[in-house]
Design an enzyme around this catalytic site. Structure first.
Site, mmCIF file in Angstrom:
data_model
loop_
_atom_site.group_PDB
_atom_site.id
_atom_site.type_symbol
_atom_site.label_atom_id
_atom_site.label_comp_id
_atom_site.label_asym_id
_atom_site.label_seq_id
_atom_site.Cartn_x
_atom_site.Cartn_y
_atom_site.Cartn_z
ATOM 1 N N ASP A 74 43.324 -9.915 35.049
ATOM 2 C CA ASP A 74 42.723 -8.866 34.229
ATOM 3 C C ASP A 74 43.304 -8.818 32.826
ATOM 4 O O ASP A 74 43.018 -7.905 32.057
ATOM 5 C CB ASP A 74 42.832 -7.504 34.908
ATOM 6 C CG ASP A 74 44.256 -6.980 34.987
ATOM 7 O OD1 ASP A 74 45.201 -7.796 34.938
ATOM 8 O OD2 ASP A 74 44.430 -5.755 35.109
ATOM 9 N N ASP A 78 46.176 -8.214 31.438
ATOM 10 C CA ASP A 78 47.148 -7.255 30.897
ATOM 11 C C ASP A 78 48.541 -7.875 30.809
ATOM 12 O O ASP A 78 49.493 -7.215 30.397
ATOM 13 C CB ASP A 78 47.174 -5.945 31.687
ATOM 14 C CG ASP A 78 47.553 -6.108 33.157
ATOM 15 O OD1 ASP A 78 47.762 -7.245 33.603
ATOM 16 O OD2 ASP A 78 47.632 -5.077 33.851
ATOM 17 N N SER A 114 44.483 -7.480 39.373
ATOM 18 C CA SER A 114 45.426 -8.067 38.428
ATOM 19 C C SER A 114 45.740 -9.511 38.780
ATOM 20 O O SER A 114 44.867 -10.363 38.802
ATOM 21 C CB SER A 114 46.695 -7.203 38.366
ATOM 22 O OG SER A 114 47.507 -7.552 37.286
ATOM 23 N N ASP A 129 46.880 -13.167 33.234
ATOM 24 C CA ASP A 129 46.556 -13.003 34.644
ATOM 25 C C ASP A 129 45.088 -12.602 34.761
ATOM 26 O O ASP A 129 44.346 -12.607 33.775
ATOM 27 C CB ASP A 129 47.479 -11.972 35.295
ATOM 28 C CG ASP A 129 47.378 -10.605 34.649
ATOM 29 O OD1 ASP A 129 46.990 -10.535 33.471
ATOM 30 O OD2 ASP A 129 47.687 -9.603 35.323
#
Length: 451
Positions: free
Chosen positions: A245, A247, A102, A243
């Site tokens: 990834d 999400d 993340s 960010d």
């Protein structure tokens, strides 16, 4: 081995804490735990990753583990976490695996697991997988041979399918909006600019050249300084930061002021209420959301339900109560009508759609929330349970709550993985918040000193 699963999957320094051996063991345990054994065909898994160099190594280990357990694997390559969840559901797969840490820096990596339908795992399922890994149960299961070994296929158009899905959810075209998007040199580097452009926006992409090493490196949702400058430089209407990834979604106004997840949730809540889409006129947020969000929602007749910290708990409440919007201050926003998990690009699209539909600037929309000053102190302790529950600590908390009344609040929370107690105080002024937080933190240190 300590606790394997944290608030969002398994995470650690790649090839040190999170080794290929551990990744393989988690994959085998997940396949046996999540796959439906009564099917007439082998279980199916979808595997994706972000742009970290270590993702290539860990992907190989995960694919080996899954296929050794008899699961067929669809590799989707570099895609955002919500895209992997979406494709897991679309493919009617038994499980999905996303390799990402993340917003963490590049040396880290992680394993996020999704059950059938693209949903995050409840605590009890994670515990079963963790117990299997710790007990080395992966070596005890019978291994298929010959035709029973899983096969691997690559999905080449997963990104296109995901973008089409995202753009199809937009309630209003984004024509006339100029946006700078910070892709964090991560999984959104390709899909975010494409999705925003296809929805009608004029897009300037920054930090969209991942090299395997530069993910989240002074960029993305945790480092918005460059985004602020780019928005002002290009005269954009707003900036959006994701960010590693993708999400998460945080934003900045035309003059460079940050708009955090609480403000984004408030904007979307009002938009959905006006459209008759906010189920039970209720928003779900975590206990870390600013008191200003609760006050703003109350003023507009919207109920706020609080959960524990972690988007998984927001998701659980949304599913259990059939609600339509939830999220975290950090920028994890969940729109269950369109996604099974937090989706930063989806959030960005709907945020800009509200701007386009109302002809209102982001600054004006975000002004619905007046954020109270918030001070967070992470207190190292010998025992986090003792540090949070000691009578002297509780007494200090009660004293502080009486002083603050409805103009502030106190949150005392032991860390789930570290020897820390987190002391968070909100008050009318930052000086008051800091003074109260320091008082409580001192009581915590005294109650459970570090050895």
């Amino acid at each position: 081995m300590g606790r394997l699963f944290g608030t969002d999957g398994v995470r650690g320094r790649a090839n040190a804490d999170l080794t290929p051996e551990l990744a393989l063991a988690v994959a085998v345990a997940a396949a046996h735990t999540l796959a439906e054994t009564d099917k007439s065909h082998p279980p199916l898994a979808v595997v994706g990753r972000d742009t970290r160099a270590s993702g290539e190594m860990l992907e190989a280990a995960v694919v080996a583990g899954l296929t050794s357990a008899g699961a067929n694997v669809v590799r989707v390559g570099v895609l955002p976490t919500p895209a992997v969840a979406f494709l897991t559901a679309e493919a009617k797969a038994d499980l999905g695996v996303m390799l990402s840490a993340s917003h963490n820096p590049m040396p880290d990596n992680g394993i996020k697991l999704f059950a059938a339908g693209g949903h995050k795992l409840p605590d009890e399922i994670e515990m079963r997988i963790e117990e299997a890994v710790k007990a080395n149960a992966t070596t005890a299961w019978k291994r298929p041979v010959g035709a029973g070994v899983g096969r691997v296929h690559d999905l080449l158009d997963g990104a296109d399918h995901y973008v089409q899905h995202l753009v199809g959810t937009v309630p209003h075209r984004l024509d006339g909006i100029k946006v700078v998007v910070d892709c964090a040199n991560g999984a959104a580097a390709d899909v975010a600019p494409v999705a925003y452009r296809e929805a009608g926006a004029e897009v300037i992409a920054i930090h969209a050249e991942p090299d395997g090493l530069n993910i989240n490196d002074e960029c993305g949702s945790n480092h918005i300084e460059a985004l602020r400058a780019a928005v002002v430089e290009h005269g954009a209407h707003l900036g959006i930061a994701h960010d590693g990834d993708a999400d998460r979604c945080v934003a900045v106004t035309a003059d460079g002021n940050e708009v955090d997840g609480d403000q984004v949730m408030a904007i979307l809540a009002l938009a959905m209420r006006d459209a008759g889409e906010l189920t039970q006129d209720t928003l779900v947020a975590t206990v870390m959301s600013n008191l200003g969000l609760r006050l703003a929602m109350s003023e507009h007749g919207i109920r706020l339900v609080e959960t524990k910290v972690g988007d998984r708990y927001v998701l659980e409440e949304l599913r259990a109560s059939g609600l339509a919007l939830g999220g975290e201050q950090s920028g994890h926003i969940v729109l269950p009508a369109y996604a099974t998990t937090g989706d930063g690009v989806l959030t960005g699209l709907h945020l800009m759609a509200r701007m386009a539909a109302t002809g209102t600037s982001l600054a004006e929309l975000a002004a619905v929330v007046t954020k109270l000053p918030q001070v967070l102190i992470n207190v190292p302790v010998g025992d986090r349970t003792v540090g949070a529950a000691a009578p002297a600590v509780r007494a200090e908390v009660e004293r502080a709550e009486a002083e603050l009344g409805e103009t502030g609040r106190v949150l005392l929370r032991p860390s789930g993985t570290e020897p820390l107690v987190r002391v968070m105080v909100e008050a009318a002024t930052e000086d008051t918040a800091r003074e109260v937080a320091e008082r409580i933190a001192e009581q915590v240190r005294t109650a459970s000193p570090v050895a």
